[in-house]
Design a protein around this motif. Structure first.
Motif, mmCIF file in Angstrom:
data_model
loop_
_atom_site.group_PDB
_atom_site.id
_atom_site.type_symbol
_atom_site.label_atom_id
_atom_site.label_comp_id
_atom_site.label_asym_id
_atom_site.label_seq_id
_atom_site.Cartn_x
_atom_site.Cartn_y
_atom_site.Cartn_z
ATOM 1 N N LEU A 116 0.824 -1.216 0.000
ATOM 2 C CA LEU A 116 0.000 0.000 0.000
ATOM 3 C C LEU A 116 0.856 1.262 0.000
ATOM 4 O O LEU A 116 0.558 2.218 -0.717
ATOM 5 N N CYS A 117 1.916 1.268 0.801
ATOM 6 C CA CYS A 117 2.810 2.439 0.818
ATOM 7 C C CYS A 117 3.462 2.650 -0.543
ATOM 8 O O CYS A 117 3.546 3.788 -1.037
ATOM 9 N N GLY A 118 3.903 1.569 -1.171
ATOM 10 C CA GLY A 118 4.495 1.680 -2.510
ATOM 11 C C GLY A 118 3.486 2.163 -3.534
ATOM 12 O O GLY A 118 3.799 3.003 -4.384
ATOM 13 N N THR A 119 2.262 1.680 -3.455
ATOM 14 C CA THR A 119 1.214 2.095 -4.390
ATOM 15 C C THR A 119 0.899 3.573 -4.230
ATOM 16 O O THR A 119 0.802 4.307 -5.226
ATOM 17 N N ILE A 120 0.747 4.010 -3.006
ATOM 18 C CA ILE A 120 0.447 5.427 -2.756
ATOM 19 C C ILE A 120 1.594 6.308 -3.238
ATOM 20 O O ILE A 120 1.383 7.353 -3.856
ATOM 21 N N THR A 121 2.826 5.869 -2.987
ATOM 22 C CA THR A 121 3.993 6.635 -3.428
ATOM 23 C C THR A 121 4.041 6.751 -4.947
ATOM 24 O O THR A 121 4.277 7.839 -5.484
ATOM 25 N N TYR A 122 3.786 5.644 -5.658
ATOM 26 C CA TYR A 122 3.779 5.678 -7.120
ATOM 27 C C TYR A 122 2.621 6.517 -7.655
ATOM 28 O O TYR A 122 2.754 7.201 -8.671
ATOM 29 N N ALA A 123 1.490 6.477 -6.989
ATOM 30 C CA ALA A 123 0.335 7.265 -7.445
ATOM 31 C C ALA A 123 0.589 8.757 -7.254
ATOM 32 O O ALA A 123 0.345 9.561 -8.165
ATOM 33 N N ILE A 124 1.114 9.137 -6.103
ATOM 34 C CA ILE A 124 1.376 10.558 -5.826
ATOM 35 C C ILE A 124 2.596 11.047 -6.599
ATOM 36 O O ILE A 124 2.585 12.138 -7.179
ATOM 37 N N GLY A 125 3.663 10.235 -6.616
ATOM 38 C CA GLY A 125 4.896 10.637 -7.300
ATOM 39 C C GLY A 125 4.726 10.830 -8.794
ATOM 40 O O GLY A 125 5.403 11.657 -9.405
ATOM 41 N N GLY A 126 3.825 10.089 -9.397
ATOM 42 C CA GLY A 126 3.628 10.204 -10.839
ATOM 43 C C GLY A 126 2.420 11.039 -11.233
ATOM 44 O O GLY A 126 2.034 11.076 -12.400
ATOM 45 N N TRP A 127 1.835 11.706 -10.243
ATOM 46 C CA TRP A 127 0.636 12.506 -10.501
ATOM 47 C C TRP A 127 0.911 13.567 -11.560
ATOM 48 O O TRP A 127 1.871 14.307 -11.458
#
Length: 137
Positions: free
Chosen positions: A66-77
């Motif tokens: 979940l932390c990795g998913t959130i990071t990829y979602a926010i980082g690539g926004w």
């Protein structure tokens, strides 16, 4: 000792549960792996069958995922302009992985025989060794 050979299961002490949980969580967070990498050996050394160790430890990978998913979602926004992406995450690929994962679970439960405990523990150690070599290289 006790990982490959079965022994009688014994309860984990309060100190092992508390201290072990904090230690395992910290190391897992630093390495970016699920806590199951160290929880399974701990439970095996306390005599639990591999099936129970895996069942208890698998959900420990969820917080890291979940932390990795959130990071990829926010980082690539707003970086990938194509539709069908949530940050760096391709929603089509996510759906494909979820659907095929569920199909794999159903097929495995129905058609693949149970793996003996000793064989299961050896395969687990082999897979951890492969991951270690991949991380080092």
């Amino acid at each position: 000792k006790g990982f490959f050979s079965g022994s009688t299961s014994r309860r984990l002490s309060r100190a092992t549960v508390t201290g072990g949980g904090i230690f395992i969580g910290s190391i897992a967070a630093m390495l970016g792996v699920g806590g199951s990498v160290m929880t399974v050996p701990l439970l095996r050394r306390h005599g639990y069958p591999m099936r129970e160790c895996i069942s208890v430890a698998n959900p420990l990978s969820l917080p890291v995922a979940l932390c990795g998913t959130i990071t990829y979602a926010i980082g690539g926004w707003q970086i990938i302009p194509a539709s069908g992406f949530l940050g760096f995450i391709s929603l089509k690929i996510v759906m494909l992985l979820v659907v095929t994962g569920f199909i794999g679970i159903v097929v495995a439960q129905r058609y693949i025989p149970a793996v003996p405990d000793v064989c299961h523990s050896r395969i687990y150690v082999l897979l951890l060794s492969v991951v270690l070599v991949a991380m080092v290289l």
